[in-house]
Design a protein around this motif. Structure first.
Motif, mmCIF file in Angstrom:
data_model
loop_
_atom_site.group_PDB
_atom_site.id
_atom_site.type_symbol
_atom_site.label_atom_id
_atom_site.label_comp_id
_atom_site.label_asym_id
_atom_site.label_seq_id
_atom_site.Cartn_x
_atom_site.Cartn_y
_atom_site.Cartn_z
ATOM 1 N N ASN A 47 32.625 38.882 37.794
ATOM 2 C CA ASN A 47 31.750 39.974 38.229
ATOM 3 C C ASN A 47 32.541 41.276 38.324
ATOM 4 O O ASN A 47 32.373 42.046 39.271
ATOM 5 C CB ASN A 47 31.115 39.641 39.576
ATOM 6 N N MET A 48 33.368 41.522 37.324
ATOM 7 C CA MET A 48 34.242 42.691 37.349
ATOM 8 C C MET A 48 33.431 43.973 37.185
ATOM 9 O O MET A 48 32.682 44.123 36.216
ATOM 10 C CB MET A 48 35.286 42.594 36.241
ATOM 11 N N PRO A 49 33.550 44.902 38.117
ATOM 12 C CA PRO A 49 32.825 46.165 37.980
ATOM 13 C C PRO A 49 33.519 47.109 37.009
ATOM 14 O O PRO A 49 34.718 46.971 36.721
ATOM 15 C CB PRO A 49 32.860 46.727 39.402
ATOM 16 N N ASP A 50 32.755 48.061 36.522
ATOM 17 C CA ASP A 50 33.361 49.165 35.777
ATOM 18 C C ASP A 50 34.027 50.145 36.736
ATOM 19 O O ASP A 50 35.079 50.709 36.437
ATOM 20 C CB ASP A 50 32.300 49.900 34.954
ATOM 21 N N VAL A 51 33.373 50.343 37.888
ATOM 22 C CA VAL A 51 33.855 51.313 38.876
ATOM 23 C C VAL A 51 33.646 50.737 40.275
ATOM 24 O O VAL A 51 32.612 50.120 40.547
ATOM 25 C CB VAL A 51 33.098 52.662 38.779
ATOM 26 N N VAL A 52 34.625 50.945 41.129
ATOM 27 C CA VAL A 52 34.496 50.645 42.557
ATOM 28 C C VAL A 52 34.483 51.965 43.328
ATOM 29 O O VAL A 52 35.381 52.802 43.142
ATOM 30 C CB VAL A 52 35.654 49.763 43.071
ATOM 31 N N VAL A 53 33.474 52.165 44.147
ATOM 32 C CA VAL A 53 33.516 53.240 45.143
ATOM 33 C C VAL A 53 34.138 52.617 46.381
ATOM 34 O O VAL A 53 33.535 51.769 47.042
ATOM 35 C CB VAL A 53 32.110 53.782 45.447
ATOM 36 N N LEU A 54 35.369 52.996 46.680
ATOM 37 C CA LEU A 54 36.154 52.339 47.726
ATOM 38 C C LEU A 54 36.189 53.220 48.973
ATOM 39 O O LEU A 54 36.815 54.281 48.982
ATOM 40 C CB LEU A 54 37.564 52.028 47.221
ATOM 41 N N VAL A 55 35.508 52.769 49.994
ATOM 42 C CA VAL A 55 35.397 53.511 51.252
ATOM 43 C C VAL A 55 36.539 53.073 52.168
ATOM 44 O O VAL A 55 36.685 51.882 52.464
ATOM 45 C CB VAL A 55 34.043 53.241 51.928
ATOM 46 N N TYR A 56 37.330 54.021 52.609
ATOM 47 C CA TYR A 56 38.509 53.710 53.425
ATOM 48 C C TYR A 56 38.790 54.889 54.340
ATOM 49 O O TYR A 56 38.125 55.923 54.262
ATOM 50 C CB TYR A 56 39.722 53.431 52.525
ATOM 51 N N TRP A 141 45.311 48.582 37.685
ATOM 52 C CA TRP A 141 44.089 48.052 38.293
ATOM 53 C C TRP A 141 43.050 47.830 37.207
ATOM 54 O O TRP A 141 42.916 48.645 36.286
ATOM 55 C CB TRP A 141 43.558 49.018 39.354
ATOM 56 N N PRO A 142 42.271 46.733 37.277
ATOM 57 C CA PRO A 142 41.381 46.368 36.172
ATOM 58 C C PRO A 142 40.075 47.150 36.108
ATOM 59 O O PRO A 142 39.266 46.903 35.222
ATOM 60 C CB PRO A 142 41.109 44.885 36.429
ATOM 61 N N CYS A 143 39.858 48.071 37.019
ATOM 62 C CA CYS A 143 38.650 48.900 36.952
ATOM 63 C C CYS A 143 38.987 50.270 37.518
ATOM 64 O O CYS A 143 40.038 50.472 38.137
ATOM 65 C CB CYS A 143 37.501 48.262 37.731
ATOM 66 N N LYS A 144 38.094 51.197 37.301
ATOM 67 C CA LYS A 144 38.275 52.535 37.851
ATOM 68 C C LYS A 144 37.805 52.556 39.301
ATOM 69 O O LYS A 144 36.960 51.753 39.714
ATOM 70 C CB LYS A 144 37.529 53.559 37.002
ATOM 71 N N VAL A 145 38.379 53.466 40.069
ATOM 72 C CA VAL A 145 38.135 53.500 41.505
ATOM 73 C C VAL A 145 37.864 54.939 41.942
ATOM 74 O O VAL A 145 38.616 55.857 41.590
ATOM 75 C CB VAL A 145 39.339 52.941 42.295
ATOM 76 N N ILE A 146 36.775 55.125 42.690
ATOM 77 C CA ILE A 146 36.491 56.410 43.323
ATOM 78 C C ILE A 146 36.802 56.279 44.802
ATOM 79 O O ILE A 146 36.080 55.573 45.523
ATOM 80 C CB ILE A 146 35.019 56.814 43.111
ATOM 81 N N PRO A 147 37.879 56.896 45.287
ATOM 82 C CA PRO A 147 38.197 56.805 46.717
ATOM 83 C C PRO A 147 37.258 57.687 47.539
ATOM 84 O O PRO A 147 37.015 58.846 47.193
ATOM 85 C CB PRO A 147 39.647 57.328 46.797
ATOM 86 N N LEU A 148 36.746 57.119 48.618
ATOM 87 C CA LEU A 148 35.878 57.862 49.534
ATOM 88 C C LEU A 148 36.455 57.723 50.933
ATOM 89 O O LEU A 148 36.344 56.670 51.572
ATOM 90 C CB LEU A 148 34.450 57.323 49.482
ATOM 91 N N ALA A 149 37.131 58.768 51.389
ATOM 92 C CA ALA A 149 37.817 58.735 52.675
ATOM 93 C C ALA A 149 36.876 59.182 53.793
ATOM 94 O O ALA A 149 36.150 60.167 53.661
ATOM 95 C CB ALA A 149 39.050 59.637 52.636
ATOM 96 N N VAL A 150 36.910 58.438 54.892
ATOM 97 C CA VAL A 150 36.050 58.700 56.050
ATOM 98 C C VAL A 150 36.942 58.908 57.269
ATOM 99 O O VAL A 150 37.881 58.141 57.505
ATOM 100 C CB VAL A 150 35.091 57.518 56.295
#
Length: 279
Positions: A47-56, A141-150
């Motif tokens: 279930n590999m995504p193309d993009v992860v929106v990573l909330v951290y 990393w096997p997919c692209k990542v959009i970092p979303l900092a909170v």
């Protein structure tokens, strides 16, 4: 159009990264933790995504008391690991997806969320440890990542309701993006823990279990939970759990749990992971 296909949660304890770097993941202390991630790692292979929106949350690496954005989205081509005092983590650069990130930023801002757009940003363990726990130690990393900092470090952090609503806005943004992309949203941080003061080492399994249950059974309760309840029940750092609610909001009204892992203690912290899919 792009679509959100799953949501993951994961603690981002820095000692997890240190265990990988020192080759101690198989010892008596850390082995149960890393084995507990095996199910999700295997699931991701199919279930590999193309993009992860990573909330951290940033830990005074990209931001300090001079600038404290509530929500900051990384729109750059790439993001280098931050030096957190002992050199950058020996992990690959995070490769972004600027087109989708700018689209999300534009959509959310026009949806009345005040997003801070970051065209240059280093990412710390809050972002890279979950990637390591899910993907191991690859050359890239096997997919692209959009970092979303909170901001959950300096008072006031955003409310659970605001975070959930931002997740809903991200869902609308992703679904209006014209390219066919498989997107996952990861909410990181938590669970119950306190790192200082008389209650240092606090872990509240009852609170954590109820929180994990209500991610699917009763998210409305979590939306309304006040800051003081996180502080009282989950410790001063337990507020990180509001970031899970961004992920939850992005999955839509109904979601179902397909996997859960919970372990205590992990470096004086309760560690939790969920894998959810839209219902």
């Amino acid at each position: 159009m792009a679509r959100i296909t799953a949501g993951l949660t994961s603690s981002h304890i820095p000692a997890l990264g240190a265990a990988m770097q020192t080759g101690t993941t198989g010892n008596d202390y850390w082995s149960p933790v890393f084995q507990g991630y095996n199910w999700a790692k295997e699931w991701l292979k199919d279930n590999m995504p193309d993009v992860v929106v990573l909330v951290y949350n940033d830990h005074a690496s990209a931001f300090d008391m001079n600038i404290i954005p509530t929500f900051a989205i990384g729109c750059a081509e790439s993001f280098k690991p931050a030096d957190e005092g002992w050199g950058p983590r020996p992990v690959p650069d995070v490769i972004g997806h600027p087109d989708l990130a700018w689209h999300i930023a534009q959509s959310c801002i026009l949806d009345e969320f005040d997003m801070t757009i970051m065209n240059k940003m280093e990412v710390d363990h809050g972002c890279t440890v979950p990637l390591s726990m899910m993907f191991g130690e690859p050359e890239a990393w096997p997919c692209k990542v959009i970092p979303l900092a909170v901001n959950v470090v300096t008072y006031p952090p955003p409310s659970g309701n605001r975070c959930y609503s931002l997740g809903e806005a991200i869902k609308r943004a992703v679904e209006s993006y014209p390219e066919d992309l498989n997107v996952q949203v990861w909410g990181t941080g938590g669970m119950s823990h306190q790192l200082q003061g008389p209650r240092a080492g606090l872990v509240n399994k009852e609170f954590d279990t109820a929180f994990m249950n209500d991610m699917t059974a009763n998210p409305e309760r979590l939306r309304k939970m006040p800051h003081i309840e996180y502080l009282r029940e989950a410790g001063s750092e337990g507020i990180e759990l509001v970031m899970w609610l961004i992920m939850r909001g992005a999955l839509g009204k109904n979601a179902h749990e397909i996997h859960r892992f919970y372990h205590i203690p992990a470096s004086n912290t309760a560690l939790g992971q969920l894998v959810l899919e839209p219902a």
